[in-house]
Write a protein that holds these residues in place. Structure first.
Motif, PDB file in Angstrom:
ATOM      1  N   GLN A 127      52.556  24.019 -14.242  1.00 34.11           N
ATOM      2  CA  GLN A 127      51.817  24.929 -13.589  1.00 34.11           C
ATOM      3  C   GLN A 127      50.356  24.182 -13.339  1.00 34.11           C
ATOM      4  OE1 GLN A 127      52.838  27.340 -11.792  1.00 34.11           O
ATOM      5  NE2 GLN A 127      54.869  26.971 -12.657  1.00 34.11           N
ATOM      6  N   THR A 128      49.932  23.712 -14.825  1.00 35.11           N
ATOM      7  CA  THR A 128      48.405  23.066 -14.817  1.00 35.11           C
ATOM      8  C   THR A 128      48.414  21.858 -13.521  1.00 35.11           C
ATOM      9  OG1 THR A 128      48.252  23.644 -16.958  1.00 35.11           O
ATOM     10  CG2 THR A 128      46.759  22.041 -16.387  1.00 35.11           C
ATOM     11  N   ASN A 129      49.496  21.201 -13.832  1.00 35.47           N
ATOM     12  CA  ASN A 129      49.409  19.837 -12.734  1.00 35.47           C
ATOM     13  C   ASN A 129      49.169  20.397 -11.493  1.00 35.47           C
ATOM     14  OD1 ASN A 129      49.373  17.971 -15.130  1.00 35.47           O
ATOM     15  ND2 ASN A 129      51.691  18.015 -14.915  1.00 35.47           N
ATOM     16  N   GLN A 130      49.904  21.641 -11.052  1.00 34.02           N
ATOM     17  CA  GLN A 130      49.791  22.099  -9.583  1.00 34.02           C
ATOM     18  C   GLN A 130      48.556  22.819  -9.488  1.00 34.02           C
ATOM     19  OE1 GLN A 130      53.615  24.344  -9.267  1.00 34.02           O
ATOM     20  NE2 GLN A 130      54.936  22.703 -10.133  1.00 34.02           N
ATOM     21  N   GLN A 131      47.718  22.969 -10.490  1.00 36.54           N
ATOM     22  CA  GLN A 131      46.656  24.059 -10.345  1.00 36.54           C
ATOM     23  C   GLN A 131      47.007  25.362  -9.939  1.00 36.54           C
ATOM     24  OE1 GLN A 131      44.189  21.365  -8.034  1.00 36.54           O
ATOM     25  NE2 GLN A 131      43.324  20.401  -9.929  1.00 36.54           N
ATOM     26  N   ASN A 132      48.168  26.114 -10.112  1.00 37.56           N
ATOM     27  CA  ASN A 132      48.517  27.168  -9.868  1.00 37.56           C
ATOM     28  C   ASN A 132      48.192  28.177 -11.047  1.00 37.56           C
ATOM     29  OD1 ASN A 132      49.748  29.423  -9.155  1.00 37.56           O
ATOM     30  ND2 ASN A 132      51.640  28.588  -9.469  1.00 37.56           N
ATOM     31  N   ILE A 133      46.752  29.265 -10.704  1.00 35.86           N
ATOM     32  CA  ILE A 133      46.445  29.767 -11.706  1.00 35.86           C
ATOM     33  C   ILE A 133      47.097  31.011 -11.997  1.00 35.86           C
ATOM     34  CG2 ILE A 133      44.811  31.119  -9.892  1.00 35.86           C
ATOM     35  CD1 ILE A 133      44.093  30.566 -13.625  1.00 35.86           C
ATOM     36  N   ASP A 134      47.979  31.495 -11.111  1.00 27.41           N
ATOM     37  CA  ASP A 134      48.679  32.504 -11.496  1.00 27.41           C
ATOM     38  C   ASP A 134      49.934  32.042 -12.301  1.00 27.41           C
ATOM     39  OD1 ASP A 134      47.317  34.190  -9.883  1.00 27.41           O
ATOM     40  OD2 ASP A 134      48.695  34.108  -8.018  1.00 27.41           O
ATOM     41  N   GLY A 135      50.358  30.708 -12.191  1.00 25.95           N
ATOM     42  CA  GLY A 135      51.375  30.365 -12.998  1.00 25.95           C
ATOM     43  C   GLY A 135      50.687  29.731 -14.074  1.00 25.95           C
ATOM     44  N   ILE A 136      49.554  29.241 -14.320  1.00 23.46           N
ATOM     45  CA  ILE A 136      49.199  29.289 -15.572  1.00 23.46           C
ATOM     46  C   ILE A 136      48.801  30.471 -16.469  1.00 23.46           C
ATOM     47  CG2 ILE A 136      46.630  28.416 -16.791  1.00 23.46           C
ATOM     48  CD1 ILE A 136      46.456  26.314 -14.153  1.00 23.46           C
ATOM     49  N   VAL A 137      48.431  31.449 -15.846  1.00 21.15           N
ATOM     50  CA  VAL A 137      48.275  32.587 -16.818  1.00 21.15           C
ATOM     51  C   VAL A 137      49.782  33.067 -17.172  1.00 21.15           C
ATOM     52  CG1 VAL A 137      47.586  35.014 -16.344  1.00 21.15           C
ATOM     53  CG2 VAL A 137      46.184  33.310 -15.362  1.00 21.15           C
ATOM     54  N   THR A 139      52.402  31.693 -17.722  1.00 17.76           N
ATOM     55  CA  THR A 139      52.835  30.680 -18.610  1.00 17.76           C
ATOM     56  C   THR A 139      52.212  30.618 -19.935  1.00 17.76           C
ATOM     57  OG1 THR A 139      51.820  28.465 -17.818  1.00 17.76           O
ATOM     58  CG2 THR A 139      54.186  28.923 -17.301  1.00 17.76           C
ATOM     59  N   ASP A 140      50.997  30.848 -19.848  1.00 17.13           N
ATOM     60  CA  ASP A 140      49.896  31.188 -21.196  1.00 17.13           C
ATOM     61  C   ASP A 140      50.477  32.401 -21.816  1.00 17.13           C
ATOM     62  OD1 ASP A 140      47.230  30.280 -22.164  1.00 17.13           O
ATOM     63  OD2 ASP A 140      47.520  32.501 -22.494  1.00 17.13           O
ATOM     64  N   THR A 141      50.731  33.524 -21.059  1.00 12.89           N
ATOM     65  CA  THR A 141      51.165  34.741 -21.563  1.00 12.89           C
ATOM     66  C   THR A 141      52.522  34.505 -22.234  1.00 12.89           C
ATOM     67  OG1 THR A 141      49.988  35.936 -19.665  1.00 12.89           O
ATOM     68  CG2 THR A 141      51.678  37.067 -20.830  1.00 12.89           C
ATOM     69  N   ASP A 142      53.402  33.907 -21.518  1.00  5.80           N
ATOM     70  CA  ASP A 142      54.787  33.602 -21.972  1.00  5.80           C
ATOM     71  C   ASP A 142      54.687  33.094 -23.676  1.00  5.80           C
ATOM     72  OD1 ASP A 142      56.122  34.990 -20.000  1.00  5.80           O
ATOM     73  OD2 ASP A 142      56.528  32.779 -18.757  1.00  5.80           O
ATOM     74  N   PHE A 143      53.810  31.901 -23.739  1.00  6.48           N
ATOM     75  CA  PHE A 143      53.807  31.309 -25.088  1.00  6.48           C
ATOM     76  C   PHE A 143      53.270  31.953 -26.098  1.00  6.48           C
ATOM     77  CE2 PHE A 143      50.922  29.175 -27.994  1.00  6.48           C
ATOM     78  CZ  PHE A 143      51.868  28.130 -28.378  1.00  6.48           C
ATOM     79  N   HIS A 144      52.243  33.117 -25.698  1.00  5.30           N
ATOM     80  CA  HIS A 144      51.776  33.697 -26.595  1.00  5.30           C
ATOM     81  C   HIS A 144      52.928  35.165 -27.204  1.00  5.30           C
ATOM     82  CE1 HIS A 144      47.762  32.295 -27.404  1.00  5.30           C
ATOM     83  NE2 HIS A 144      47.781  32.030 -26.222  1.00  5.30           N
ATOM     84  N   ASP A 145      53.385  35.448 -26.003  1.00  2.00           N
ATOM     85  CA  ASP A 145      54.723  36.412 -26.587  1.00  2.00           C
ATOM     86  C   ASP A 145      55.673  35.760 -27.277  1.00  2.00           C
ATOM     87  OD1 ASP A 145      53.232  38.270 -24.874  1.00  2.00           O
ATOM     88  OD2 ASP A 145      54.667  38.195 -23.185  1.00  2.00           O
ATOM     89  N   LEU A 146      56.047  34.546 -27.067  1.00  2.00           N
ATOM     90  CA  LEU A 146      57.197  33.867 -27.933  1.00  2.00           C
ATOM     91  C   LEU A 146      56.541  33.572 -29.262  1.00  2.00           C
ATOM     92  CD1 LEU A 146      58.308  31.246 -25.395  1.00  2.00           C
ATOM     93  CD2 LEU A 146      59.617  32.779 -26.093  1.00  2.00           C
ATOM     94  N   LEU A 147      55.197  33.393 -29.364  1.00  2.00           N
ATOM     95  CA  LEU A 147      54.654  33.182 -30.700  1.00  2.00           C
ATOM     96  C   LEU A 147      54.560  34.622 -31.533  1.00  2.00           C
ATOM     97  CD1 LEU A 147      53.000  31.514 -32.541  1.00  2.00           C
ATOM     98  CD2 LEU A 147      50.857  32.456 -31.406  1.00  2.00           C
ATOM     99  N   TYR A 148      54.272  35.789 -30.854  1.00  5.38           N
ATOM    100  CA  TYR A 148      54.270  36.870 -31.668  1.00  5.38           C
ATOM    101  C   TYR A 148      55.837  37.362 -31.923  1.00  5.38           C
ATOM    102  CZ  TYR A 148      49.943  37.390 -28.938  1.00  5.38           C
ATOM    103  OH  TYR A 148      48.661  37.290 -28.551  1.00  5.38           O
ATOM    104  N   LYS A 149      57.013  37.054 -31.120  1.00  6.25           N
ATOM    105  CA  LYS A 149      58.276  37.359 -31.206  1.00  6.25           C
ATOM    106  C   LYS A 149      58.594  36.412 -32.499  1.00  6.25           C
ATOM    107  CE  LYS A 149      59.308  38.755 -26.574  1.00  6.25           C
ATOM    108  NZ  LYS A 149      60.038  38.435 -25.220  1.00  6.25           N
TER     109      LYS A 149
END
Length: 230
Positions: A127-137, A139-149
């Protein structure tokens, strides 16, 4: 609003129309499509979503109760801003919670959960390589959700959920800053490596630093905007 940023809503057989409209507007505010200080015009919002003014009016009232909207006498409804105090308060809490989650994940996570964290890094990079801000946000959210779980602490998950809306608003602004998403990927990668190595103390330190870095980016951005308007 100069342009349409909302799409016609899709009906859900299990949810009242007013609830769907409320969720649509709340998401638009969280994602920055409706910006802080922007006036909410009932007629225009209703036209964009393909509904009448009644569910829009009800949604705006509910958004006001939740702090997303402020009502100004004789002027109307406006998207609430995020104060510096809000930001620093949230980052203080997040720094401690993220460190706790990372430390617990280093102790408790399964190999499958670590694999999922590593996969999220790949998705984030794409997503970062595509400079897709919606996708970046996202996938960032998904990462932190996985961390919390992976922390295996239900109370921690509950606390984070209560903060989710304001965290998302802050996250969108922070990740929109030039270069921030690339730095965040590397910070995420270091956290995952520490978790995989079962290094509790390092995972905690890296997670806390990650949040502090995001806070500094956010505050510097706001200070820059303030200077432009001075």
């Amino acid at each position: 609003m100069a342009e349409s940023r909302l799409v016609p809503i899709k009906l859900d057989a299990y949810k009242p129309l007013r609830e769907i409209v409320f969720e649509t507007l709340r998401e638009a505010i969280i994602n920055g499509k409706l910006e802080p200080g922007e006036r909410l015009m009932e007629i225009q919002l209703a036209e964009e979503m393909g509904v009448s003014r009644t569910p829009v009016r009800e949604a705006i009232r509910k958004l006001e109760l939740e702090g997303f909207v402020v009502m100004i006498p004789r002027k109307g409804a406006y998207v609430a801003g995020i104060s510096l105090k809000d930001i620093t308060d949230v980052f203080e809490v997040r720094a401690s919670l993220e460190a706790l989650a990372a430390g617990l994940a280093a102790e408790r996570s399964t190999s499958e959960e670590i694999e999922n964290l590593e996969r999220s890094l790949v998705a984030y990079s794409e997503q970062t390589n595509q400079q897709n801000i919606d996708g970046i946000v996202e996938t960032d959210t998904d990462f932190h959700d996985l961390l919390y779980k992976a922390s295996r602490n239900e109370r921690l998950l509950t606390i984070i959920t209560h903060l989710r809306e304001i965290i998302q608003r802050v996250r969108t602004v922070s990740l929109s800053q030039p270069g921030r998403s690339k730095d965040a990927i590397e910070e995420h990668r270091q956290i995952v490596d520490a978790i995989a190595e079962r290094n509790v103390e390092l995972a905690q330190t890296l997670a806390r630093e990650h949040i502090y870095n995001a806070e500094n980016i956010m505050l510097n951005s706001l200070k820059g905007e303030k200077k432009e308007h001075d």
